[in-house]
Design a protein around this motif. Structure first.
Motif, mmCIF file in Angstrom:
data_model
loop_
_atom_site.group_PDB
_atom_site.id
_atom_site.type_symbol
_atom_site.label_atom_id
_atom_site.label_comp_id
_atom_site.label_asym_id
_atom_site.label_seq_id
_atom_site.Cartn_x
_atom_site.Cartn_y
_atom_site.Cartn_z
ATOM 1 N N ASP A 39 0.806 -1.226 0.000
ATOM 2 C CA ASP A 39 0.000 0.000 0.000
ATOM 3 C C ASP A 39 0.838 1.274 0.000
ATOM 4 O O ASP A 39 0.288 2.376 0.116
ATOM 5 C CB ASP A 39 -0.907 0.030 1.247
ATOM 6 N N TRP A 43 -0.541 5.269 0.252
ATOM 7 C CA TRP A 43 -0.270 6.148 1.390
ATOM 8 C C TRP A 43 0.446 7.417 0.938
ATOM 9 O O TRP A 43 0.098 8.522 1.362
ATOM 10 C CB TRP A 43 0.561 5.413 2.450
ATOM 11 N N ILE A 47 -3.307 9.163 0.798
ATOM 12 C CA ILE A 47 -3.670 9.342 2.205
ATOM 13 C C ILE A 47 -2.880 10.467 2.859
ATOM 14 O O ILE A 47 -3.462 11.386 3.456
ATOM 15 C CB ILE A 47 -3.495 8.007 2.970
ATOM 16 N N TYR A 333 -9.738 5.697 2.244
ATOM 17 C CA TYR A 333 -9.174 4.368 2.481
ATOM 18 C C TYR A 333 -10.004 3.280 1.789
ATOM 19 O O TYR A 333 -9.451 2.383 1.142
ATOM 20 C CB TYR A 333 -9.104 4.105 3.984
#
Length: 420
Positions: A39, A43, A47, A333
């Motif tokens: 991931d 991120w 994110i 997410y």
């Protein structure tokens, strides 16, 4: 004496200045420990930039380890004082042990913690439920993902019962174009996680059975547990040649290339398949055994985040964790990582159709978590690890379902005494 005093004062001031410098070097930066190395791009590209719109001065480094190495590597860094500020938390006992060693802080006082149910927080709480030490992020759901083109070719539809499931598998076996059911046993954990823990809850009635195991009111030799092993044993003729040497990565590749009809799945596989598969996919929940009316799904609390008790920048760490409780983070997410389902109470629209189908099962089936995770894997032998081996041997035909239940219960009896 006056010179000695001045020298001492000077040294003390210099030391304070050095400490202040070290503190300021830490202020405004955070490092995240995680096992989700797959991931990293999400991120870094989605994110963290979203968080930085609110807090542009806080620099965040996402520093994942390989999943298999994470627990040992994290423990070594925590013990050595080199771990990051934010710790991605495994569910239940692994993270509880960190809290008990005073390596994770309690997070009960953070803003937004009331946005999680008691069930969502349970995987990161003390046994008495009084202290929460990680902010819940997401759960993962087990079921079956299938190739829609393969189903169309043989005229199959989504099975609702185990009898229908076996009829579909038989249809694919006779057709011969596809491996009917994709799952290998070389890595063992798939047989437990996407096999036993996938179909099993329908037999032991989800949380009822899980609680009864912990209380000692049920045993793994009871008929409902043996029946789950009998079911996964029956898959062997449909797994394709050489499944005993087939790794998890082999299974992912086989299905992604369109060579398999049905994949025994965790929802975390969706992102991988979206990046590789060129065919339309669907998903169905564990088909129900004969005579059952209620359905259950493994909806496993999987991932959370806490604060390293030794962090030098806890104020910024708290700001980040509080942002994790927001609907904004949940929406990012859920859609950046389809198949990881937010645990916050806020409803989130999931755009991916397979992920939306899987999370939709919560509306018709009762959720439960893997029955080996809470309390029952604290001793030796570890029930979770034993389940990996035993489940794989059952599928391989090396262990009977009855013998599997006995081996697991005998192992548990060596160290676990249910509270009276």
């Amino acid at each position: 004496m006056r010179r000695t005093f001045k020298a001492a004062m000077g040294a003390e001031l210099a030391a304070l200045a050095l400490l202040a410098g070290l503190a300021s070097a830490q202020a405004g930066s955070l490092k995240i420990e995680s096992w989700r190395n797959d991931d990293a791009d999400i991120w870094n590209s989605k994110i963290i930039p979203a968080f930085n719109k609110h807090y542009p001065d806080i620099k965040i480094e996402f520093a994942p380890s390989a999943p298999k190495e994470y627990n040992a590597a994290l423990n070594a860094r925590l013990d050595g004082g080199t771990a990051g500020d934010l710790i991605t938390c495994r569910p239940f006992d692994a993270s509880l042990a960190l809290y008990q060693k005073h390596q994770l802080d309690a997070v009960d006082g953070l803003k937004g913690m009331d946005n999680f149910s008691d069930v969502a927080k349970a995987a990161w709480q003390t046994d008495d439920g009084k202290t929460t030490f990680c902010v819940p992020i997401a759960s993962v759901i087990a079921g079956f993902i299938y190739n829609k083109e393969a189903f169309a070719k043989v005229g199959a539809s989504e099975p609702k019962t185990l009898d229908e499931f076996h009829a579909v598998l038989e249809k694919f076996k006779k057709d011969g174009t596809y491996v009917p059911l994709v799952m290998g046993t070389a890595d063992q954990w798939e047989a437990a996680t996407m096999g036993f823990q996938n179909v099993g809850p329908d037999y032991w009635k989800g949380e009822t059975g899980r609680a009864n195991l912990i209380a000692g009111k049920e045993k793994l030799t009871d008929p409902q547990y043996v029946a789950a092993f009998k079911e996964i044993a029956s898959w062997a003729p449909y797994l394709g040649s050489g499944f005993q040497a087939q790794t998890y990565a082999d299974s992912q590749n086989l299905f992604s290339l369109g060579k398999g009809a049905i994949y025994a799945a965790g929802s975390w596989d969706i992102s991988t398949f979206r990046g590789q598969a060129k065919f339309a996919m669907g998903a169905f929940p564990p088909p129900q055994p004969a005579g059952t009316t209620d359905c259950y799904i493994s909806d496993h609390t999987d991932i959370a985040m806490g604060i390293n008790a030794a962090s030098k920048n806890k104020e910024d760490a708290k700001k980040f964790l509080e942002w994790l409780t927001t609907p904004e983070f949940a929406a990012i997410y859920a859609n950046a990582l389809p198949g990881f389902f937010p645990l916050a109470k806020t409803a989130v629209k999931v755009d991916d159709d397979v992920a939306a189908a899987m999370v939709g099962w919560r509306q018709t089936c009762k959720s439960t978590i893997r029955n080996s995770y809470q309390i029952l894997s604290r001793g030796t032998p570890n029930l979770e690890n034993e389940l990996w081996n035993v489940s794989a041997q059952v599928v391989n035909g090396k262990l009977t379902p009855d013998a599997a239940g006995k081996q697991l219960q005998d192992g548990l009896d060596k160290w676990y005494k249910p509270a009276k």
